[in-house]
Design a protein around this motif. Structure first.
Motif, PDB file in Angstrom:
ATOM      1  N   ARG A   1       0.816  -1.143   0.000  1.00 41.39           N
ATOM      2  CA  ARG A   1      -0.002  -0.090   0.037  1.00 41.39           C
ATOM      3  C   ARG A   1       0.962   1.266  -0.040  1.00 41.39           C
ATOM      4  O   ARG A   1       1.415   1.460   0.888  1.00 41.39           O
ATOM      5  N   LEU A   2       0.860   2.014  -1.379  1.00 39.16           N
ATOM      6  CA  LEU A   2       1.726   3.258  -1.387  1.00 39.16           C
ATOM      7  C   LEU A   2       0.695   4.362  -0.906  1.00 39.16           C
ATOM      8  O   LEU A   2      -0.168   4.564  -1.519  1.00 39.16           O
ATOM      9  N   GLN A   3       0.968   5.340   0.055  1.00 37.45           N
ATOM     10  CA  GLN A   3       0.226   6.500   0.415  1.00 37.45           C
ATOM     11  C   GLN A   3       1.169   7.641   0.094  1.00 37.45           C
ATOM     12  O   GLN A   3       2.176   7.574   0.868  1.00 37.45           O
TER      13      GLN A   3
ATOM     14  N   LEU B   1       2.692  -4.564   3.143  1.00 34.28           N
ATOM     15  CA  LEU B   1       3.769  -3.381   3.450  1.00 34.28           C
ATOM     16  C   LEU B   1       2.778  -2.080   3.141  1.00 34.28           C
ATOM     17  O   LEU B   1       2.441  -1.706   2.135  1.00 34.28           O
ATOM     18  N   VAL B   2       3.072  -1.319   4.271  1.00 35.46           N
ATOM     19  CA  VAL B   2       2.406   0.240   4.133  1.00 35.46           C
ATOM     20  C   VAL B   2       3.612   1.041   3.892  1.00 35.46           C
ATOM     21  O   VAL B   2       4.607   0.972   4.913  1.00 35.46           O
TER      22      VAL B   2
ATOM     23  N   ASP C   1      -0.690   7.139  -4.852  1.00 41.10           N
ATOM     24  CA  ASP C   1      -1.460   6.177  -4.159  1.00 41.10           C
ATOM     25  C   ASP C   1      -1.972   4.968  -4.845  1.00 41.10           C
ATOM     26  O   ASP C   1      -2.756   5.052  -5.599  1.00 41.10           O
ATOM     27  N   LEU C   2      -1.292   3.956  -4.412  1.00 44.40           N
ATOM     28  CA  LEU C   2      -1.636   2.800  -5.106  1.00 44.40           C
ATOM     29  C   LEU C   2      -1.690   1.548  -4.272  1.00 44.40           C
ATOM     30  O   LEU C   2      -0.653   1.547  -3.243  1.00 44.40           O
ATOM     31  N   THR C   3      -2.451   0.669  -4.519  1.00 51.55           N
ATOM     32  CA  THR C   3      -2.340  -0.722  -3.513  1.00 51.55           C
ATOM     33  C   THR C   3      -1.913  -1.858  -4.656  1.00 51.55           C
ATOM     34  O   THR C   3      -2.876  -1.913  -5.625  1.00 51.55           O
ATOM     35  N   MET C   4      -1.035  -2.647  -4.421  1.00 51.96           N
ATOM     36  CA  MET C   4      -1.001  -3.709  -5.423  1.00 51.96           C
ATOM     37  C   MET C   4      -0.511  -4.953  -4.816  1.00 51.96           C
ATOM     38  O   MET C   4      -0.043  -4.906  -3.386  1.00 51.96           O
TER      39      MET C   4
END
Ligand SMILES: Nc1nc2c(ncn2[C@@H]2O[C@H](COP(=O)(O)OP(=O)(O)OP(=O)(O)O)[C@@H](O)[C@H]2O)c(=O)[nH]1
Length: 640
Positions: free
Chosen positions: A113-115, A165-166, A174-177
């Protein structure tokens, strides 16, 4: 550095087939570029305020594991053959070190989770096994490897339990993969022979839902049509409508790449993006610079359209694809959560209540016994078969007639049957008169005068079968009660069977324990009555000692001049006490026997727990979604 110039201008322009074919993202939804981040972060991209809450909700639902409840979420799933460069791509997007290697490296699904996060100090967490572990950036690869060992075991085995992994960092998209283990055909030392099947199953589980976006990572050095990951994604997304290809290692296989991506032999509907990842100890900034230089200067690579090259283009494409997928799926997700929640609540309501006290347990047991008794009456006596419409074997009265007819035929054929023309008429009449199950000393079986052994055996076998199956049905939720009730009923049927066979005309009083207890109590009757109304006794005593009761006050009874009423009342009381004593012995001290009998079967407990858990998750999910409903409607309106 064309790419950075674009970013600095504040506009992201992504031109490819997918964008052309999709409804235009409203201007307000275009991802903005965080200019200040350009110098520090590997990816310069940010999410519009309106989209971020939607992604947060999806991430929240993912954390609640709503997918386990059958609710699918839009997810970018990263697949690729082993060592194709999946982790390197994610590393480029996140700007953090992920474990990279030439052998198998990703052994569990890794949700990333990229924020984008304004603070200059990045925050990183690993979530797994219910833990949330803060991690320092330089240690991230080691922490992931350690967590993988904990989840999948050390060595090379793989597991379906995901790690999350945050990464909260300035400038990341902002991506969740989800990164999945690479596909390998040949097990290496320490891997199970079925490693291919294991990995394939995990990948298929993630890419099959139509809500998943497949990010297919392909090495420029291979023929795409030979890639196992292409074969798999084509199985679930034949025309590639939800597949985006990332071509890695362009530095190693630049020749002919432009033709490969233009020809699109492998049906990639969302298009291609060519990247060059970090190599060795390069920093992210160096890697991006090197990538830009390569696509500018390399004879083979420079002719590839700039709109499909570079990690930053990949980031922007993914952000847009993700936001569209979320906006498209959310209304359906909301609907599914509500439907699933309603279904689970009504299923839970249909389940028997968990019993928390002896009173509850007693009530439940009485209900079950009453229901079983009613079913048996219907089947064996009244001839009502509505509870078993399909199962003829349980249609007792009909089967009795059959049995009797057969028995009658047999008797006519045997010599003995000619002894008297009224032979068995009496017995058949008695059987028809038998009135179900009643209190022990009122059973009408003393009237049964004669039944043939063979017939009796068959009759009681049949009754036993029906009783067992009816009891099983009514008590199936409570394993111990089922066992106890079946045992008791079986014994009773056995006793009745023996009595029938032994032709006993002794007057069936059913329960010897009860009779013994009752006799003991009733033998005191004359003495008791005499103490109350005895004419020869002066003064009359105030109390009487009764075995089983102790000292009883009796003066109030003297107002009853009718001795017969007193006798009947005594009689009744003793009957009830005798019954109660037997009942209590059956049930154990303080009724704990009932409680024990009504301990539910583990399957029922597990089902109730599962339903409760699902309801909790779905309620929380519904609440989370409710908070952004207005945004969904808004965003949805833009997409129409
Ligand atoms: N030269 C070059 N090497 C790359 C590139 N991308 C990845 N690599 C290298 O390829 C190897 C495999 O990369 P990974 O990112 O670990 O591949 P993966 O697909 O995640 O591997 P598994 O999860 O084990 O299947 C590593 O040594 C990377 O450094 C690239 O663009 N150029």
């Amino acid at each position: 550095m064309g790419s950075y110039d674009e970013a600095d201008s504040g506009n992201i322009v992504v031109i490819n087939d997918y964008e052309d074919s999709q409804p235009a993202t409203p201007p307000m939804e275009q991802p903005k570029v965080v200019g200040a981040a350009a110098a520090q972060a590997p990816i310069i991209s940010s999410y519009n305020d309106k989209i971020r809450p939607l992604l947060d909700v999806i991430d929240r639902l993912r954390l609640l594991m709503v997918m386990k409840e059958g609710i699918q979420l839009p997810t970018i799933v990263v697949v690729g053959d082993q060592s194709s460069g999946k982790s390197s791509v994610l590393e480029s997007l996140a700007g953090v070190n992920l474990p990279r290697s030439q052998g198998i490296c990703t052994r569990v699904p890794l949700i990333i989770r990229l924020q984008n996060h304004a603070s200059p100090r990045p925050e990183l967490y690993l979530e797994y096994n219910g833990k949330m572990v803060p991690v320092e950036e330089p240690q991230i690869a080691t922490a992931i490897n350690n967590a993988t060992d904990e989840v999948a075991g050390p060595g090379k085995s793989i597991s379906n339990i995901p790690l999350t992994l945050v990464v909260r960092k300035d400038g990341v998209p902002d991506l969740t993969m989800v990164d999945l283990p690479g596909i390998t055909r040949v097990p290496v030392h320490g891997q199970l022979d079925n490693i291919y099947e294991q990995i394939r199953d995990i990948i298929m589980q993630y890419i099959t839902p139509k809500e998943s976006i497949i990010l297919n990572v392909l090495s420029a050095t291979v023929d795409f049509s030979t890639c196992e990951s292409i074969r798999m994604s084509q199985q679930v997304d034949k025309n590639g409508e939800r597949t985006l290809a990332v071509i890695t290692k362009v530095d190693r296989g630049p020749k002919g790449l432009v033709d490969k991506v233009t020809a699109d032999d492998v049906n990639i509907g969302l298009g291609y993006v060519c990247v060059r990842n970090r190599i060795g100890d390069e920093s992210y900034e160096e890697a991006r610079k090197e990538e830009a230089r390569l696509f500018e200067t390399n004879a083979h690579l420079s002719c590839i359209d700039k709109s499909i090259v570079g990690v930053h283009v990949l980031a922007q494409k993914l952000v847009q694809i993700q936001s569209k997928a979320i906006a498209k799926c959310l209304p359906e997700i909301v609907k599914n959560i509500s439907a699933k929640l309603d279904a689970n609540v009504s299923e839970l309501e249909k389940m028997p209540k968990a019993l928390t006290s002896i009173a509850d347990a007693t009530q439940a047991m009485m209900r079950i016994i009453q229901a079983a008794k009613e079913s048996l009456k219907k089947l064996l006596w009244r001839g009502e078969f509505d509870e078993y419409p399909e199962d003829n074997t349980k249609h007792g009265t009909a089967r009795f007639v059959e049995m009797l007819n057969r028995f009658s035929d047999e008797l006519h054929n045997c010599e003995e049957s000619n002894l008297s023309k009224d032979f068995l008429t009496e017995e058949i009449k008695v059987l028809e008169d038998v009135k179900g199950i009643e209190l022990p000393n009122f059973l009408p079986f003393e009237r049964i005068s004669y039944l043939h052994i063979k017939f009796t055996e068959k009759y009681w076998d049949y009754v036993d079968d029906v009783v067992m199956s009816v009891l099983t049905r009514h008590s199936k939720m409570y394993h111990h009660l089922k066992v106890a009730a079946k045992g008791a009923a079986h014994n009773l049927v056995q006793k009745l069977r023996e009595q029938s066979i032994n032709w006993k005309l002794t007057g069936y009083t059913c329960n010897p324990d009860y009779m013994m207890e009752w006799n003991k109590l009733i033998n005191q009757k004359d003495h008791f009555i005499n103490q109350i109304s005895g004419t020869n006794m002066r003064p009359l005593p105030c109390s009487v000692n009764l075995q089983g009761f102790g000292e009883i006050q009796v003066e109030h009874l003297r107002q009853h001049s009718n001795v017969s009423i007193l006798q009947q009342a005594f009689d009744l009381k003793m009957r009830m006490v005798a019954y109660w004593k037997i009942f209590k012995e059956l049930m154990g001290p303080e009724g704990h026997g009932i409680e024990k009998m009504l301990v539910e079967s583990p399957a029922v407990v597990a089902k109730r727990e599962k339903l409760k858990n699902s309801i909790k998750v779905l309620k929380e999910s519904k609440d989370s979604v409710a908070k952004i409903m207005d945004r969904i409607v808004l965003y949805d309106a833009y997409l129409v």
